[in-house]
Write an enzyme that holds these catalytic residues in place. Structure first.
Site, PDB file in Angstrom:
ATOM      1  N   SER A 180       0.882  -1.154   0.084  1.00  9.14           N
ATOM      2  CA  SER A 180      -0.113  -0.029  -0.131  1.00  9.14           C
ATOM      3  C   SER A 180       0.843   1.264  -0.067  1.00  9.14           C
ATOM      4  O   SER A 180       2.019   1.197   0.462  1.00  9.14           O
ATOM      5  CB  SER A 180      -1.034   0.065   1.200  1.00  9.14           C
ATOM      6  OG  SER A 180      -1.601   1.290   1.318  1.00  9.14           O
ATOM      7  N   TYR A 203      -2.045  -0.412  10.277  1.00 12.28           N
ATOM      8  CA  TYR A 203      -2.130  -0.788   8.835  1.00 12.28           C
ATOM      9  C   TYR A 203      -0.868  -0.444   8.197  1.00 12.28           C
ATOM     10  O   TYR A 203      -0.328  -1.277   7.280  1.00 12.28           O
ATOM     11  CB  TYR A 203      -3.217  -0.543   8.308  1.00 12.28           C
ATOM     12  CG  TYR A 203      -3.562  -0.970   6.859  1.00 12.28           C
ATOM     13  CD1 TYR A 203      -4.118  -2.144   6.301  1.00 12.28           C
ATOM     14  CD2 TYR A 203      -3.199   0.087   5.867  1.00 12.28           C
ATOM     15  CE1 TYR A 203      -4.224  -2.592   5.000  1.00 12.28           C
ATOM     16  CE2 TYR A 203      -3.236  -0.111   4.461  1.00 12.28           C
ATOM     17  CZ  TYR A 203      -3.825  -1.386   4.142  1.00 12.28           C
ATOM     18  OH  TYR A 203      -4.101  -1.674   2.777  1.00 12.28           O
TER      19      TYR A 203
END
Length: 259
Positions: A154, A168
């Site tokens: 990501s 995250y």
């Protein structure tokens, strides 16, 4: 000694690649399954709970001319991961590719407000799950001297995502380190390891973490002026798995609209 391409076993003529895609029922995972099916892969689709979504994706894969098996799996559990790969080998043949995609974020919030159980779940799925799947894939691919792994990272890994989900983001930074390290470890065995780092993508993940309008908000600070689409990430994953990327390993390919 590093093997040259001519030293490695050639793919057996007439056999299709068999690729495992975790988190394959929706969003980026589903788009990846369909894209790979169109490019000649047979698919093993891992999903954790939504059997109807998994079967809908499997139907789309079959409509594209590929074989597909859907397997319910919690990738944070070693026995589930082993069963996923056992089913793949038993029903479709030796696994030639892995897309490590299954992931969770937990609610959008500052780290000081994140519950410990949410922290553990994010780490268990996003990091331990990737490690377990990559380990099993590496064991199988090493025996054949070929294979490719793509980890879905990501843009959060480098942006940090303050005020949203730094936990995250931390697991995705770990994904990048896993990609680089494992590529060096497995390269001499003819196995390529890469990652794709998406930016904000139009999926139902945002609603699940409490902010369905997030893609539109992020678009305002994205140089291309919009959120991405799952198919755009699937295209990058498909390229990294393809022979066109035969000299690409240890790369984190950012597909984030300029962020």
């Amino acid at each position: 000694m590093t093997a040259s391409p001519t030293d490695r076993p050639a793919p057996r003529s007439g056999l299709r690649p068999v690729t495992v895609v975790t988190g394959g029922s929706r969003g980026i995972g589903a788009a990846t399954c369909v894209r790979l099916a169109r490019e000649g892969h047979d698919l093993v689709l891992g999903y954790v709970r939504d059997a109807a979504a998994a079967e809908a994706t499997a139907a789309a894969v079959r409509a594209a001319g590929a074989r597909c098996v859907a397997v319910r799996v919690d990738t944070s559990q070693e026995e589930d991961v082993d069963r996923l790969f056992d089913v793949a080998a038993g029903e479709l043949g030796p696994v030639t590719g892995l897309v490590n995609n299954a992931g969770v974020t937990g609610p959008l919030t500052r780290l000081v407000d994140v519950r410990t159980e949410d922290l553990r779940r994010v780490i268990d799925v996003n990091l331990l799950g990737y490690l377990l799947c990559a380990r099993r894939a590496a064991r199988e691919m090493t025996a054949r001297g070929s294979g490719a792994i793509v980890n879905v990272s990501s843009a959060a890994a480098t942006l940090g995502s303050p005020g949203e989900y730094v936990h995250y983001a931390a697991t995705k930074a770990a994904t990048d380190a896993l990609t680089v390290g494992l590529s060096k470890e497995l390269g001499p065995q003819g196995i390529r390891v890469n990652a794709v780092a998406p930016g904000t993508i139009e999926t139902d993940m945002h609603a699940a973490m409490g902010d369905p309008d997030r893609p539109a908000k992020v678009a305002a600070v994205t140089p291309l002026g919009r959120a991405g689409q799952p198919a755009e990430i699937a295209a990058a994953i498909a390229w990294l798995l393809s022979p066109d990327a035969s000299y690409t390993t240890g790369t984190v390919l950012r597909v984030a609209g300029g962020r």
